[in-house]
Design an enzyme around this catalytic site. Structure first.
Site, short mmCIF file in Angstrom:
data_model
loop_
_atom_site.label_atom_id
_atom_site.label_comp_id
_atom_site.label_asym_id
_atom_site.label_seq_id
_atom_site.Cartn_x
_atom_site.Cartn_y
_atom_site.Cartn_z
N HIS A 254 -11.95 -1.62 -50.19
CA HIS A 254 -12.49 -1.18 -48.91
C HIS A 254 -12.59 -2.39 -47.98
O HIS A 254 -12.88 -3.50 -48.43
CB HIS A 254 -13.88 -0.59 -49.16
CG HIS A 254 -14.44 0.18 -48.01
ND1 HIS A 254 -13.82 1.28 -47.47
CD2 HIS A 254 -15.58 0.01 -47.31
CE1 HIS A 254 -14.57 1.76 -46.49
NE2 HIS A 254 -15.64 1.00 -46.36
N ASN A 287 -19.56 -1.62 -42.47
CA ASN A 287 -18.81 -0.67 -43.27
C ASN A 287 -18.20 0.37 -42.34
O ASN A 287 -18.93 1.04 -41.61
CB ASN A 287 -19.76 0.01 -44.27
CG ASN A 287 -19.02 0.92 -45.24
OD1 ASN A 287 -17.89 1.33 -44.99
ND2 ASN A 287 -19.66 1.23 -46.35
#
Length: 639
Positions: A254, A287
């Site tokens: 990620h 994020n």
């Protein structure tokens, strides 16, 4: 910061013309090149469910391109596995000057409630692709399910810049699905035209070596000042690891956008006693999911926050919200993250006060049979690859080099890399014998879209870079870029050897090539008042002259440079090597040697005596001996 001025129209679509046509007809734009149907989503019908394409006006009452400007919180990942693109978009939002280029004329494209007839449902975005800026036109039809955007969306329901940006990028690659999985560095480069570098923090040992950690922090702070875009990741090592959440709350496979790197002043806060230091190196990340944050020190609700009041948090610039953005100490960052991606927006403006780079750029291709030789393991064919030359004019300078292959996301990348060689000071023709050159470094060969290397400090001189695929006889196109601090004379070496010009009817074609490597000298005459000398060499033959750099305050200089001479009459015109002492007013001659041999040889080391240069001194010995290595051949393509 300078961007390319010319912009190419993707698929020949002209935004202004298309918009005017819609105004004339009184219709909203529908893009036939990227239609609002299954063809633009995926090659597999129904893959994303029961999609309904809607315009923003059908999703909310007051659509806006931007709500209170662009920020990293405007970009939240949807059903696509394109966190790499989302993280890059989040970085993009933090730099107005950059997104003004990617989203041109944002004000003119914005919804205007006072002039509803000016809206035609058409938008334009610009991406950098392989050396040029490309304008991509789209309609505003977006994929939805139950009136919710399926892919990238903003936290503000009526803000659409990120969703429209994603659609334009998907058009560039054919479908939305094509964005599922990718490299963060690719999107950052496509937004900026910059060069990306991915740092392996495990190999750098930043978690265990404080000095390496300090150096990385200083480097990243400097990159923030240079408006570089940065992101971090923890690569997944298996399919099971992909997007798996660790105990610390960080997600594998990620990409996280880096939104701040700063030294936090702790004096006057409750953290001063806790960390026993005046400053605490910290980093802020985001994020792309808009949720799911770090659970360690300085995470939401962690004990560190209880040590200081909310007023002090604001004072030192530390706040937390439920938005996917979080702070970490830089020490924890180095401990838990594996890769840092830095995309430098390279400044080439001569009118800028910032660090300026000089660019060398070439579009090329590996072609069978003459220009596809494979990596250095293929000794017989390696030098058949393209060769690019550049100069470094300052001692201890550095260079940045990028090799980017021109591929689409639907076609597999070739495995490629490049090697850097230090060559003769006056080389103008292709290299034919790699053993005569000094190998500086080679990159790792990878099948990624681009290979980047920043190397230095390097010696002053001429260099040749040889880009290649790993295996020979593979054809592919590429973009090659070199950046140096000063003008670099960048060019591709295409000619194998010098030939007699058609207009030079009186001259003779070369019959011999001489490669001379000036190693150094010992025991030269002490000529300066301080007892030393500042010697340099001049090598000349048949009108060609090469001058070495000066070695300061020594009578035992080490030049370690080479020169190349293509000779038409080697018997009549010997090679002359002179040693001079550099002075402020007038340089003094320290000795010379006339190399008269015409024998063919390979890397023959000679210790040469020095003599005077005046007519009555040609046999008078001078102090010192000169060490050289000579290669001579009548085959002009032997060096």
């Amino acid at each position: 910061m300078v961007f390319f001025n010319s912009v190419k129209k993707y698929k020949g679509q002209d935004y202004n013309k298309l918009k005017k046509d819609c105004q004339t007809r009184g219709t909203l734009f529908i893009d036939v090149e990227f239609p609002p149907d299954e063809r633009s989503l995926s090659k597999v019908p129904g893959k994303f469910g029961n999609i309904v394409w809607k315009r923003p006006k059908q999703i909310c009452n007051d659509p806006k391109l931007f709500v209170e400007g662009a920020s990293s919180g405007d970009v939240t990942q949807g059903k696509l596995g394109n966190c790499w693109f989302v993280a890059a978009s989040s970085c993009l939002a933090s730099f107005k000057q950059i997104w003004n280029k990617v989203i041109p004329d944002a004000k003119g494209q914005e919804w205007d409630p006072e002039k509803p007839d000016n809206y035609q449902g058409i938008f334009k975005f610009q991406f950098w692709r392989f050396g040029e800026w490309v304008e991509v036109v789209i309609d505003d039809m977006l994929p939805t399910i139950n009136d919710q955007l399926v892919f990238i969306h903003s936290q503000s329901r009526n803000e659409f810049w990120s969703a429209l940006l994603e659609k334009a990028y998907a058009k560039l690659f054919g479908t939305y699905e094509a964005l599922d999985g990718g490299e963060l560095s690719e999107a950052l480069e496509d937004f900026t035209g910059g060069v990306s570098d991915t740092l392996d923090m495990i190999k750098m040992e930043v978690s265990s070596k404080p000095e390496e950690r300090v150096a990385l922090f200083a480097r990243m702070q400097k990159e923030v000042d240079r408006t570089s875009l940065m992101a971090a990741s923890i690569p997944a090592t298996s399919l099971d690891d992909m997007e798996a959440t660790t105990e610390t709350g960080l997600v594998k496979g990620h990409a996280y956008g880096i939104t701040a790197v700063k030294n936090v002043h702790l004096e006057g806060s409750g953290l001063f006693g806790l960390f026993n230091r005046e400053k605490l190196p910290m980093i802020r990340l985001r994020n792309p999911w808009g949720k799911g944050e770090w659970k360690g020190a300085f995470s939401d609700g962690s004990p560190e926050w209880n040590k200081i009041s909310s007023g002090d948090r604001t004072k030192i610039g530390l706040t937390f919200e439920e938005d996917g953005e979080f702070w970490m100490t830089f020490e924890d960052y180095c401990k838990y993250f594996v890769q840092t991606c830095i995309c430098r927006v390279v400044n080439t403006s001569m009118f800028s006060l910032a660090k300026t780079w000089h660019e060398g750029l070439a579009h090329g291709a590996w072609k069978i049979p003459e220009r596809a030789g494979g990596c250095p393991n293929n000794a017989d064919s390696f030098l058949k690859n393209p060769q690019f030359m550049f100069d470094l004019v300052d001692e201890g300078d550095e260079c940045m080099i990028q090799l980017m292959q021109k591929t689409t996301r639907e076609k597999e990348n070739v495995t490629m890399g490049f090697s850097i060689l230090k060559v003769e000071m006056n080389r103008e023709y292709r290299i034919h014998d790699v053993s005569l050159q000094e190998k500086i470094t080679s990159t790792v060969y990878r099948n990624s879209r681009s290979i980047f290397l920043r190397h230095g400090p390097m010696k002053k001189g001429r260099y040749v870079v040889i880009p290649s695929t790993f295996d020979p006889n593979i054809e592919a196109s590429y973009l090659f870029r070199v950046y140096t601090s000063s003008h670099n004379n960048f060019k591709e070496l295409t000619k194998e050897k010098p030939v007699k010009s058609w207009y030079n009817c009186c001259g003779k074609a070369p019959v011999m090539v001489t490669h001379v490597h000036i190693v150094g000298a010992d025991g030269l005459e002490k000529q300066d008042r301080t007892g030393g000398a500042d010697p340099y060499c001049i090598i000349s033959c048949e009108g060609t002259t090469v001058t070495t750099s000066c070695c300061k305050n020594t009578t035992n200089p080490e030049w370690d440079v080479s020169a190349l001479f293509y000779r038409s009459n080697p018997t009549k015109h010997p090679l002359k090597i002179q040693v001079w002492n550099n002075n402020i007013l007038r340089d003094d001659h320290m000795g010379q040697h006339l190399l008269t041999t015409t024998d063919e040889c390979k890397s023959q080391t000679l210790m040469l005596d020095l003599f005077g240069h005046k007519k009555n001194e040609t046999t008078v010995a001078k102090p010192g001996k000169l060490t050289v290595r000579i290669t001579q051949s009548r085959n002009l393509t032997s060096v």
